[in-house]
Design an enzyme around this catalytic site. Sequence first.
Site, PDB file in Angstrom:
ATOM      1  N   ASP A 178       0.863  -1.188   0.000  1.00 19.59           N
ATOM      2  CA  ASP A 178       0.000   0.000   0.000  1.00 19.59           C
ATOM      3  C   ASP A 178       0.895   1.232   0.000  1.00 19.59           C
ATOM      4  O   ASP A 178       1.471   1.607   1.023  1.00 19.59           O
ATOM      5  CB  ASP A 178      -0.898  -0.036   1.242  1.00 19.59           C
ATOM      6  CG  ASP A 178      -1.926   1.090   1.251  1.00 19.59           C
ATOM      7  OD1 ASP A 178      -1.889   1.947   0.346  1.00 19.59           O
ATOM      8  OD2 ASP A 178      -2.759   1.119   2.179  1.00 19.59           O
ATOM      9  N   GLY A 182      -1.610   6.050   4.545  1.00 24.92           N
ATOM     10  CA  GLY A 182      -2.387   6.864   5.471  1.00 24.92           C
ATOM     11  C   GLY A 182      -2.333   6.325   6.886  1.00 24.92           C
ATOM     12  O   GLY A 182      -1.272   5.943   7.378  1.00 24.92           O
ATOM     13  N   SER A 204       4.388  10.381   6.559  1.00 25.24           N
ATOM     14  CA  SER A 204       3.917  11.116   7.729  1.00 25.24           C
ATOM     15  C   SER A 204       4.195  10.310   8.988  1.00 25.24           C
ATOM     16  O   SER A 204       3.688   9.194   9.146  1.00 25.24           O
ATOM     17  CB  SER A 204       2.415  11.408   7.619  1.00 25.24           C
ATOM     18  OG  SER A 204       1.878  11.788   8.867  1.00 25.24           O
ATOM     19  N   GLN A 207       0.990   9.605  10.906  1.00 26.60           N
ATOM     20  CA  GLN A 207       0.223   8.520  10.305  1.00 26.60           C
ATOM     21  C   GLN A 207       0.826   7.168  10.659  1.00 26.60           C
ATOM     22  O   GLN A 207       0.108   6.219  10.984  1.00 26.60           O
ATOM     23  CB  GLN A 207       0.173   8.689   8.783  1.00 26.60           C
ATOM     24  CG  GLN A 207      -0.779   9.762   8.315  1.00 26.60           C
ATOM     25  CD  GLN A 207      -0.921   9.788   6.797  1.00 26.60           C
ATOM     26  OE1 GLN A 207      -0.047   9.320   6.069  1.00 26.60           O
ATOM     27  NE2 GLN A 207      -2.025  10.321   6.315  1.00 26.60           N
ATOM     28  N   CYS A 361     -13.336  22.296  -2.431  1.00 28.94           N
ATOM     29  CA  CYS A 361     -13.117  21.014  -3.100  1.00 28.94           C
ATOM     30  C   CYS A 361     -14.447  20.340  -3.433  1.00 28.94           C
ATOM     31  O   CYS A 361     -14.612  19.777  -4.525  1.00 28.94           O
ATOM     32  CB  CYS A 361     -12.268  20.105  -2.228  1.00 28.94           C
ATOM     33  SG  CYS A 361     -10.538  20.626  -2.085  1.00 28.94           S
TER      34      CYS A 361
END
Length: 390
Positions: A178, A182, A204, A207, A361
């Site tokens: 993956d 995230g 991150s 994360q 958005c």
Amino acid sequence: MRSLLSQPTDKEVKMKPHDRSKQIVNRILEHAGITVNGSRPYDIQIENSKTYARVIQFGSLGLGESYMDGWWHCKRLDQFFYQLLRNHADRILPANIPDLIYALLMRSTNMQSRRRAWIVGREHYDLGNELFEQMLDSNMQYSCGYWANAVDLEQAQVAKLRMICDKLGLKAGMTLLDIGCGWGGLAKYAAEHYGTKVTGITISKQQQILAQQRCQGLDVEILLQDYRDIRQQYDRVVSVGMFEHVGPKNHAEYFKVAARALKEDGIFLLHTIGSNITSNKVDGWVHKYIFPNGNLPSARQIAQAAEGHLLMEDWHNFGSDYDKTLMSWYANFCRAWPSLAADRKYDERFKRMFTYYLNCCAGAFRARDIQLWQVLFSLNGVEGGIKRYC
């Protein structure tokens, strides 16, 4: 009818700069059916007259920053941006210096180099896990849900996870990479429901920490790593909401890495926001405040970058579902705001910034100004083809 930005008349030349800016902005808004200080939900209320000049001088950056500063407001920002983009009013505003400079940098500089790739992790994804835990669903999916048969965000995100796993044909004992994992929601779901061994990578630190906690006890490994450092091979590869941070100068290398990571009969699923046109142009406000160095790929860029590395098996567009996803996030954000503001980490300007981000958005996806694609690839073609999900 005279062009909105045609050469000014003698009378207009004699106008003061403020009045000229106001006239141009009003014309653009009128083109989109928006009235300044009007009564409809998408009409904007100008509190500071300097807004006009700021928008003309700095374009989208000026529009967003003036909202953050409380210079103007609107009851329904999502509808405001829908009106602007559906009527192509954004194409009328003259290019401004900050946007032009960044477009030139995109052409001449690798804005998503190994060193710069970590910037978005620090500045956006590390804003605080408490923010995203309260805004997202229980699987912490920070990407578009699949709403075909869903009635709420939770169902839409589970449907998206199931669709990804089924498109990949995951089975017990398979290995899955993956890229841009995230907070580990997809990794956790694949391991729990399909018996897959998952390796997730993220840039991150926040994360990584939470993903490791959420996947504890499962056959899941979460690494803090740049995608260019991937060396192992897997049965399946997936990347959800990460390609937007890769940048056009790295598209070909990205697909080269994905192909290298696949076993001979492997399948790769790319889930990405997409642009209707190929362009180095980026929204100045989004670049500065939300996703530094981001760039939305076009269909042509994806196809060209994948050519020679992977064979395209399927292309699925469900961009309109992102509108519902973003508005659900915004509803959650509003409900969570009192508790988020209580620890004083997030101030009122941050609230206006995130409100602007989520609503602009949503309006863009509703207007079909940008898209959401899932593209399936294989190394040499799947015999008999891949079964379509929808």
